[in-house]
Each structure stands twice: as structure tokens, then as C-alpha cells.
Design a protein around this motif. Structure first.
Motif, PDB file in Angstrom:
ATOM      1  N   PHE A 144       0.563  -1.541   0.113  1.00  0.00           N
ATOM      2  CA  PHE A 144      -0.077  -0.208  -0.024  1.00  0.00           C
ATOM      3  C   PHE A 144       0.890   1.500   0.077  1.00  0.00           C
ATOM      4  CE2 PHE A 144       0.500  -0.963   5.012  1.00  0.00           C
ATOM      5  CZ  PHE A 144       0.720  -0.154   5.005  1.00  0.00           C
ATOM      6  N   ASP A 145       0.309   2.310   0.402  1.00  0.00           N
ATOM      7  CA  ASP A 145       1.123   3.279  -0.660  1.00  0.00           C
ATOM      8  C   ASP A 145       0.608   4.204   0.504  1.00  0.00           C
ATOM      9  OD1 ASP A 145       0.842   6.951  -0.381  1.00  0.00           O
ATOM     10  OD2 ASP A 145       1.683   6.183  -1.968  1.00  0.00           O
TER      11      ASP A 145
ATOM     12  N   VAL B 265       4.689  -3.211   2.714  1.00  0.00           N
ATOM     13  CA  VAL B 265       4.729  -3.946   2.728  1.00  0.00           C
ATOM     14  C   VAL B 265       4.179  -4.280   3.896  1.00  0.00           C
ATOM     15  CG1 VAL B 265       4.650  -6.544   1.930  1.00  0.00           C
ATOM     16  CG2 VAL B 265       5.426  -4.563   0.307  1.00  0.00           C
ATOM     17  N   GLY B 266       2.900  -4.442   4.339  1.00  0.00           N
ATOM     18  CA  GLY B 266       2.208  -5.060   5.503  1.00  0.00           C
ATOM     19  C   GLY B 266       0.861  -4.414   5.637  1.00  0.00           C
TER      20      GLY B 266
ATOM     21  N   MET C 273       3.655  -6.027  15.044  1.00  0.00           N
ATOM     22  CA  MET C 273       3.747  -5.285  13.870  1.00  0.00           C
ATOM     23  C   MET C 273       6.102  -5.018  13.981  1.00  0.00           C
ATOM     24  SD  MET C 273       1.016  -3.359  12.150  1.00  0.00           S
ATOM     25  CE  MET C 273       0.714  -2.076  13.467  1.00  0.00           C
ATOM     26  N   GLY C 274       6.350  -5.285  14.538  1.00  0.00           N
ATOM     27  CA  GLY C 274       7.441  -5.133  15.143  1.00  0.00           C
ATOM     28  C   GLY C 274       8.133  -3.932  15.648  1.00  0.00           C
TER      29      GLY C 274
ATOM     30  N   THR D 228       6.652   3.067  16.647  1.00  0.00           N
ATOM     31  CA  THR D 228       7.403   2.365  15.545  1.00  0.00           C
ATOM     32  C   THR D 228       6.486   1.598  15.043  1.00  0.00           C
ATOM     33  OG1 THR D 228       8.516   1.444  16.734  1.00  0.00           O
ATOM     34  CG2 THR D 228       9.047   3.841  16.371  1.00  0.00           C
ATOM     35  N   VAL D 229       7.067   1.118  13.341  1.00  0.00           N
ATOM     36  CA  VAL D 229       6.797  -0.531  13.041  1.00  0.00           C
ATOM     37  C   VAL D 229       8.036  -0.685  11.619  1.00  0.00           C
ATOM     38  CG1 VAL D 229       4.078  -0.090  12.947  1.00  0.00           C
ATOM     39  CG2 VAL D 229       5.137   0.272  10.630  1.00  0.00           C
ATOM     40  N   THR D 230       8.104  -2.117  11.669  1.00  0.00           N
ATOM     41  CA  THR D 230       9.214  -2.511  10.791  1.00  0.00           C
ATOM     42  C   THR D 230       8.394  -2.731   9.425  1.00  0.00           C
ATOM     43  OG1 THR D 230       9.009  -4.857  12.265  1.00  0.00           O
ATOM     44  CG2 THR D 230      10.387  -3.130  12.611  1.00  0.00           C
ATOM     45  N   ALA D 231       9.171  -3.012   8.061  1.00  0.00           N
ATOM     46  CA  ALA D 231       8.733  -3.233   7.065  1.00  0.00           C
ATOM     47  C   ALA D 231       9.889  -3.327   5.979  1.00  0.00           C
ATOM     48  CB  ALA D 231       7.805  -1.914   6.411  1.00  0.00           C
ATOM     49  N   PRO D 232       9.209  -4.534   4.907  1.00  0.00           N
ATOM     50  CA  PRO D 232      10.651  -4.503   5.012  1.00  0.00           C
ATOM     51  C   PRO D 232      11.647  -3.606   3.767  1.00  0.00           C
ATOM     52  CG  PRO D 232       9.191  -6.082   4.412  1.00  0.00           C
ATOM     53  CD  PRO D 232       8.415  -5.457   5.011  1.00  0.00           C
TER      54      PRO D 232
END
Length: 925
Positions: free
Chosen positions: A447-448, A484-485, A591-592, A610-614
Motif C-alpha cells: 500500500f501507499d 508491505v504490511g 508489527m515489530g 514505530t513499525v517495521t517493514a521490508p
């Protein structure tokens, strides 16, 4: 002149004219004799027909004094026991005997005086003196000049019907009184309170002089059992003295043993004529006791108490109804006492268990088990509560579609808004329980990030504009916008923090900023196949800064705790459950990431998470050389400066900035009057809370209200309660998805269980080739892909035909009959009508449940008995259409016609919904 003999119909002699011409006279005489023969034959036929009637028929001559009877058929003789010869010449009033004060007498007299027809139900008495209820219909007979000459009366003996109504009313009164007493008794599980409440309610219900409740305890002394009887409660009528200090020695006699050996009430109309009480005459005289009603209370067959009712002012003949009521009340007191003792035992056992569990590790295990049980309980209860809450919201929607006064509409709107608020709380609890129990699963989609943030801000912008707050955001140029999440959960966290910031800020601004950092070679578990792999990740940091009331530093530790808020006064002023931040922090951790806050009193607050994403390999992470910054303001649009950004974003102050209003990015302008011009009843089937809010918000801006269902099962439940013009059906929902729900709807339409087909529009985040065809093939009418575009939404709404607004019917209840029943049973008590309605609704709810249960089990004997009971009670209370439907189903069951039973039961349920609506309206108005 006419003559009457032995009850025969009146006959009239024929006069023959004399003619000069004998031939003519002879011929005329022959014709006249033939006509006379035909008339006499017709009269005999009419006489036989009248005598064959099962209704009593009398004819009176109103030209004669006292309007005497001149004819009575055989059915009249059978009904009254009088021979026709005994009553010819009498006025019909003789059937009333000494009971001449009936108001129906005046109605009859007025009808006879005006020569009009009328029908009355009146008490009459047979020759042997027995009472019978007579449904009497009188009609005048006029001569050629239009003057009344006779009256014909048709009698129907309705004594059996009246007795049945009397018995049913008596049973309903018994049920209502029992419910009143039982409700009061069960409000407390304290033994002393149970005795006090029971004695008070029993004394009032029976209008007794005294109600005494004794407690019996069994003791062993030197192997000899002894019984101790102690007075626990005494309730007295006005001007009746207490007998607390008088020992009732007859309780230890053979009479007392008879009371404590059975569960049937013992009624004594005259205590001085009871042989077992002869030796206690002086005691009874001291107590001024005349009549006595006694019964025991027991547990597992062992007597633990005695209830005594006294009449002191006069002798009282105890009725069967009073004895049955006291037996039922005693049973309820016994149950309440058993529950109270059980509670006491459990409480004692729990205290002993807590005292023994002194080791820390064991206490920890108990706490963990309790926590899991709580989470599972919350999850179960949240799902269970949603169904009736959706019904509440749906039915208030139905009310809002009817013609209401301004005040009524305001009340219904308040109810609907409260229901929506409660539904939000339930959703929060459900989310929290999912997280606590480890059942929350994240989605993985591309998503954007900017679109996600803008959609969330747009959702909350109306509240900011109402408070004249500046609402804006700033995205650092280094942030890669393609993520991506789980967009839905991220938007949920953003909506919670931004919503809180707006709630607690009265002036100033609310600003959101996003930055990014890299983490190399992080061990990550793939959500799709649960496979752990090393992957390059990045951390997205969000900051929500407001200029609101702030939080004292010494109270920051209360944040992020379930069901906890900073201050009780804050809860009263701003509302909330204290779950939002706890859920948001847990979501960030799943969500890390994590969540924290910086704040001080009256200095505003900044919430970080905070969240983590690739990391998107091979793509330029800096998607723009300019700062992505937007601002919404109700008064003006201004650029961010160093004053409105935190210190971490200070280096962006000199970067090139592009400023634009979020409302300018819409390519379509909403029509706020569309809901008025094109009214639709809408059901939104969506399990995600944030998506629910977004969809409802968009529809509200167009003037629509929408009910919400969280899964396919709730959709079917909502359709069973009311009709909808349009259903927005999400494809992926728990318990039952959108495709299966659509199949079930079409099946119910084909079987006749649903009468109106709603237009079903699919909503899905999947945009793969063939998805649209799948939805249309299963029976859906249209298709929308998420995120939903406004123009597409308007197209779908306009394509849906608008049905006429359903108006509330007012014909399911015979109001006059309802008031008559309430008056007959409750007298002049104005509160009795409410009690009657409440009792009927409670009993009918149980009967409807029994209908479906017995039908599912194919127990047609129970089904027949249940529908017969529902028919009778509905008839008595004036629900005539409902009673008719029950009568039809009863006839089918008696004739062994078992086809379409479910459809007939559904019709009964639908009619009951209308009856319930009207009765509740009558109850509160």
C-alpha cells in the motif's frame, strides 16, 4: 289480530272478499285457498328452521305493554331450562333474576326505545338458578309503514368461553405476581435480605395481616436431634401488632410436623374450627388470629423454614389461586436460599484457597490462567453482545425511517448514537481479547503510506474543523512510501492517536510526522508461510503532536494499561474505556515496533510509535526530493515551520515545501442531500473496525445511515429482523464470508423465508483478474474494489432502487381489549398495564424460543401445545392478528399438515415483532 299458541309462530287469519258475481267469487276463493296453503307451508318451514337453530331465538311484541315474549324456539328452552309456555307473555328481563344492576340493561332499553339493533354480553340465570353468560343480539321488525312492531332476539350461551378467559386471566395474574415477588427476592443473595424481602412482598401480594418467616436449624445434643425454630422476618399490615415476642408453640406440635412434611400449602379458613389447633385456642386468641395459610421452604427435601400468613380482622376463605401462588413463592425462596448458601460456601472455599496459595510461582500460574480465561471470555462475550447490539442499532434505524416528532427523533438518535458508541467499545474489547489470547493475525499487502495517512486524516478532519484546529502532516523525503504490511492495523493505530489528540485539544494544532531508519539482516517470520528468513528491514517512526491539555509526568505510567485512564475526571469529561492506547501499543508490538509518549501538564503531548517493514530492494527509497506536507484548517492553511515540528525534523525546515488541502485531492464532491433525495436502507458487512468507520463516515457525508454486521451470520440475523435495500458485502469475514452469506440469502429468498431481495455489492481488497466474475457468479449485483473511489460508490448507490420508507403500523393490537384486560385483572392500578405488557412479552419470548426448539426437534406435540398457549395469551391481550396466525398453525398441526411449518413460524415471529413494538410503545407512552 294475531294469535299465538304454545310458542308457535304468530299466524294471521285471511279475510275473503265477497263479490256479486258468484262465479268470480268461487274462482277467487279457490286461488285464495291455494295462496293460503302456500303461506302456511312456508310458515311451517320457517318454524322448523328456527327450531333447528342451536341459538336461542325469542320474538317480543313491542306494541304491547312491557314488550312481552310471544315466541321462543326449542334452543331457548334448552339454554334457559324454561318451557315456552312458562315464559310467553313475560318480559325478557326475568332472565336477569336479582342481578338487575348490569350496565347492559340500559343499552338494551335504549336500543328498544330507538328501534335499533344492538349486541350485548349479559349475565342470565337458568330456571334452576345457575348462571350463564348470554351473548344477546336484538333486531327490530318493521311493518309496511316503517314502524317497529316486534323484536327478535338471538341468544348464544358463551359461558365456557367466559370461564376459559377467566382462568387464563387468573393464570396471567398469578404469573405476574410471582414474577414481581421472584424479581425482588433474587436481587440479593444475602440470607437475611432474602427473608426480609420475601416477607414484605408476600404480605403485600396477599393483603395479609401478618407474614412470618421462620428458619429451622437441626442440632444434635447427646445423639438426640433437636430442631431450633427462629423468627427471621415479620411484616405487618396497618394497625396489626407484632407477635415477635410470642412463641408459636403449635409449630412444634403435630400441626407443625404436618406443615414441614409436605410442599403443599395448608389453608385454614377458621383456626378455631381446626381440631389440630384446639389446644392452642388461648394463644390464637392472644394473636387475634382468625385464618391461617402455611407452607414450608426446603432444600433437597429437608425443611429449612416455614412461611405463615395471618388474617386477623376477619375470617378468610383461601382460594386455590392463593395456595398455588404461595407454593410457587416458597419454591423461589427455597431456590434463593440455596443459592445464597452455595455462594457463601464458595466464598469461604475461595478464601481458604487464596490463603493456602502462598508461593509466588503458584500465584503466577493462577494469574496467567485467569488472564487467559478473561481474554477468552471477552472474545466470546464481545461476539455474543454484537448480535443484539446490531439489532438495537438496526431497529432504531427503522424507527428513524418512520414519521416521528422532533422530540421522538431526538430520542431515537440518542439511542442509536449510544448503540454505535457501545459497538465501538465492544469492538475495542474484541480486538484487545484477540491480542491477549494470541489470535490476532496480520495481513500482508502492498500500500501507499501517504494514501493510508491521508485517508485516516480525512476520516477525522470533520472533528478538527468543528474545533477550529489545524490538522496537518509531514513525511520526511527519505521515507519510502511503498510499504508491505497490514495497512488496516496501521490505520487503526493512527486513527486512535489522532482522534485522541483532537479530543484533548481545544485550540491550536495536531501534526503528524513520519521518519525512517534502516535495520540490516533482521530475522523475520513471513506471514504467508510462517517461514523465518533473514531480510533487510526498515523502521518507520510516527509522531503525533498536539497542543492540548497534556499529561502530568507522575501519571504517564497509567497510559497503555488496559482499562486505565490518567484521571477519573478525564473519563467523565471526555469518555472512553482506556482500551484504545493499550490496543494500539500491542498492535505496534505485533508489527515489530513499540509506542511511547512525551508530555507534561498544559504543555501538549507527543505520542511516538514505530513499525517495521521490508526494504524495497532495487528501488529508490527517496521517492521525492521535496517534503510531502499537507494541512487541513477550518480557518486558514499555513506551512509547517520549526515551531510545529519536533527537534528530529528540524533539519527539514529549509526544504522546499508543497502545501495543499486534503479536500482538494478529491475528484468528486459529495452530495449531502443524496440520502434524502434517494433514500436507502443500507447494511455494511465488514469485520474490521477501521474500515467500518471509513465506510460509515463516507456514507454519512452523503446523508445515509448504515447498520453494521461483522460477519455473514450477523448479516443473516439482521435480514431476519428487517429489510435492506443495499448490502455492501466484504468478501473475507470470520465465521461466514461474503460469498457464503450471499448464497444463504438467495436460498432463503427461494424458500420464501425472505420476501425482499436486497442489492448486494461486493467489497474486496483483491483486484485480481476474475474476482469480479466470481462475485457476480455467486449472485451479487455489483463489485467495488478497495480502496473505494467516491465516483464508484455514488454509481452503486444511484443504481440501487429506492424503496418507500416503511411506516409503523398501528393495527396489530386491539387497544380497547388490552385496556379491558388490564382493568379486569388490575382494577384501577395505573401501573398494572405496564406489568401486564412486560409479563406477556417475557412469556412470549420464551414461547417463541420453544416454537423453534420443538420444530427443530420435530416434537410436534410440544409445538402444538406451545402455539396453543401463544394463541390464547395473544388473544387475551388483544394481539388478534398474531392469535389468528397461531390458530392457523394449530389447525395444521391438529390435522397433521406439516408442510411449510417453518414459514408459518417465521410469519408468527414477524407479527410478534410488530406486536412487541406496539406494546413497548404503549408501555412507555
Amino acid at each position: 289480530m294475531h294469535t299465538v299458541t304454545n310458542g308457535d309462530l304468530p299466524t294471521y287469519p285471511v279475510k275473503r272478499r265477497k263479490f256479486l258475481n258468484k262465479g268470480i267469487v268461487k274462482k277467487s276463493t279457490s286461488i285464495a285457498e291455494q295462496d293460503l296453503h302456500k303461506i302456511e307451508e312456508r310458515l311451517r318451514l320457517q318454524d322448523r328452521a328456527i327450531n333447528a337453530s342451536r341459538s336461542g331465538i325469542v320474538i317480543t311484541d313491542c306494541r304491547l305493554p312491557n314488550n312481552p315474549i310471544i315466541y321462543a324456539n326449542s334452543a331457548f328452552e334448552e339454554i334457559t331450562g324454561y318451557e315456552a309456555s312458562e315464559i310467553i307473555g313475560k318480559n325478557c328481563l326475568f332472565l336477569q333474576g336479582d342481578d338487575v344492576s348490569q350496565p347492559e340493561k340500559g343499552i338494551l332499553r335504549e336500543a328498544i326505545a330507538k328501534a335499533e339493533s344492538c349486541t350485548v354480553v349479559i349475565r342470565n340465570y337458568r330456571k334452576d338458578g345457575t348462571l350463564f353468560w348470554n351473548e344477546l343480539n336484538i333486531s327490530p321488525i318493521f311493518d309496511d309503514g316503517g314502524k317497529a312492531t316486534h323484536f327478535i332476539g338471538i341468544q348464544t350461551d358463551i359461558t365456557e368461553r367466559k370461564e376459559a378467559e377467566k382462568n387464563l386471566k387468573r393464570q396471567m395474574r398469578l404469573t405476574i405476581l410471582l414474577n414481581q415477588i421472584t424479581d425482588q427476592i433474587r436481587q440479593s443473595l444475602d440470607v437475611k435480605s432474602i427473608f426480609e424481602t420475601a416477607a414484605h412482598q408476600i404480605q403485600l401480594a396477599f393483603h395479609a395481616s401478618r407474614c412470618l418467616i421462620y428458619k429451622m436449624e437441626y442440632q444434635n445434643h447427646e445423639s438426640l436431634p433437636q430442631t431450633k425454630i427462629a423468627l427471621m422476618s415479620e411484616q405487618l399490615a396497618d394497625k396489626i401488632f407484632s407477635v415477635k415476642d410470642i412463641e408459636l408453640t403449635f409449630l412444634n406440635s403435630a400441626f407443625g410436623q404436618r406443615i414441614s412434611s409436605q410442599d403443599q400449602a395448608i389453608a385454614i379458613p377458621n383456626v378455631y374450627a381446626e381440631p389440630e389447633l384446639d389446644e392452642f385456642g388461648e394463644l390464637l386468641h392472644r394473636m387475634q388470629l382468625r385464618s391461617l395459610l402455611a407452607i414450608r421452604t426446603s432444600s433437597h427435601g429437608v425443611t429449612n423454614g416455614i412461611i405463615l400468613l395471618h388474617h386477623c380482622n376477619s375470617f378468610h376463605e383461601w382460594t386455590l389461586e392463593e395456595k398455588e401462588l404461595l407454593e410457587a413463592v416458597a419454591n423461589q425462596v427455597s431456590i434463593a436460599l440455596s443459592q445464597a448458601h452455595l455462594l457463601t460456601q464458595k466464598t469461604r472455599q475461595r478464601e481458604q484457597l487464596i490463603a493456602k496459595n502462598t508461593e509466588l510461582e503458584e500465584a503466577k500460574l493462577i494469574a496467567e490462567a485467569a488472564n487467559r480465561s478473561k481474554s477468552e471470555f471477552l472474545a466470546t462475550m464481545s461476539h455474543e453482545i454484537r448480535t443484539p447490539m446490531n439489532a438495537v442499532i438496526g431497529m432504531t434505524g427503522v424507527l428513524l425511517d418512520t414519521n416521528l416528532s422532533k422530540e421522538q427523533r431526538e430520542f431515537v438518535e440518542i439511542t442509536r448514537n449510544a448503540g454505535n458508541t457501545l459497538l465501538v467499545i465492544i469492538n475495542d474489547i474484541l480486538d484487545f481479547s484477540k491480542i491477549e489470547s494470541g489470535h490476532l493475525e496480520l495481513e500482508e499487502q502492498t500500500f501507499d503510506l501517504r494514501t493510508c495517512l491521508e485517508d485516516t486524516i480525512e476520516l477525522l478532519s470533520v472533528k478538527a474543523i468543528e474545533k477550529s484546529l489545524e490538522l496537518g502532516y509531514l513525511i520526511h523525503p527519505d521515507v519510502d512510501l511503498i510499504v508491505v504490511g497490514d495497512m488496516t492495523r496501521l490505520r487503526q493505530v493512527l486513527a486512535n492517536l489522532i482522534g485522541n489528540a483532537i479530543k484533548f485539544t481545544s485550540r491550536g494544532s495536531v501534526n503528524i510526522s513520519i521518519t525512517q531508519t534502516h535495520i540490516s539482516h533482521y530475522l523475520r517470520c513471513s506471514l504467508s508461510d510462517r517461514h523465518e528468513e533473514t531480510e533487510l528491514l526498515r523502521t518507520l517512526q510516527f509522531a503525533v503532536k498536539d497542543t492540548g491539555i497534556g499529561i502530568p509526568r507522575d501519571r504517564l505510567h497509567r497510559l497503555f494499561q488496559p482499562f486505565s485512564q490518567v484521571d477519573a475526571s478525564t473519563t467523565r469529561q471526555y469518555g472512553g474505556t482506556g482500551l484504545g492506547l493499550a490496543i494500539s501499543k500491542r498492535l505496534c508490538e505485533v508489527m515489530g515496533g513499540t509506542m511511547w509518549v512525551e508530555s507534561d501538564a498544559h504543555q501538549g503531548s507527543t505520542f511516538y510509535f514505530t513499525v517495521t517493514a521490508p526494504i524495497n530492494i532495487g528501488e529508490n527509497t527517496s521517492t521525492s526530493s521535496i517534503t510531502n506536507q499537507h494541512l487541513i484548517s477550518s480557518t486558514r492553511s499555513t506551512q509547517f515551520t520549526d515551531e510545529v515540528t519536533d527537534q528530529n525534523l528540524g533539519n527539514l525546515a529549509n526544504s522546499t515545501q508543497v502545501l495543499t488541502g486534503l479536500n482538494q485531492k478529491q475528484s468528486f464532491v459529495f452530495d449531502p442531500l443524496m440520502g434524502r433525495d434517494h433514500p436507502l436502507r443500507i447494511l455494511l458487512a465488514e469485520d474490521n473496525v477501521v474500515n467500518q468507520k471509513v465506510a460509515i463516515h463516507i456514507l454519512q457525508r452523503m446523508g445515509y445511515r448504515a447498520d453494521v454486521a461483522a460477519n455473514g451470520l450477523e448479516v443473516l440475523s439482521a435480514l431476519a429482523q428487517q429489510t435492506y435495500d443495499l448490502i455492501f458485502m466484504d468478501m473475507q469475514m470470520p465465521e461466514m464470508d461474503g460469498l457464503e452469506a450471499t448464497r444463504q440469502i438467495l436460498q432463503k429468498l427461494q424458500s420464501g423465508k425472505l420476501t425482499a431481495k436486497p442489492r448486494i455489492v461486493a467489497m474486496t481488497a483483491n483486484a485480481m483478474q476474475g474476482d469480479r466474475e466470481i462475485c457476480l457468479a455467486v449472485g451479487m449485483d455489483d463489485y467495488l474494489s478497495k480502496p473505494i473511489r467516491n465516483a464508484e460508490l455514488v454509481r452503486v448507490l444511484r443504481d440501487c432502487p429506492s424503496s418507500a420508507i416503511h411506516k409503523l403500523r398501528l393495527s396489530s393490537i386491539n387497544i380497547a381489549m388490552l385496556h379491558e384486560v388490564a382493568s379486569d385483572i388490575g382494577g384501577d392500578d395505573p401501573e398494572f398495564l405496564i406489568e401486564l405488557i412486560s409479563s406477556y412479552l417475557d412469556n412470549t419470548r420464551s414461547l417463541l424460543q420453544e416454537l423453534y426448539t420443538s420444530f427443530a426437534q420435530k416434537d410436534f406435540e410440544v409445538l402444538l401445545r406451545t402455539v396453543h398457549t401463544l394463541k390464547s395469551s395473544s388473544s387475551v391481550i388483544g394481539a388478534e392478528d398474531l392469535s389468528t396466525l397461531c390458530r392457523e398453525l394449530e389447525a395444521n398441526l391438529r390435522n397433521n399438515k406439516l408442510e411449510d411449518l417453518e414459514i408459518k413460524i417465521n410469519k408468527i415471529t414477524d407479527e410478534y415483532a410488530q406486536v412487541r413494538s406496539e406494546l413497548e410503545h404503549k408501555k412507555y407512552h
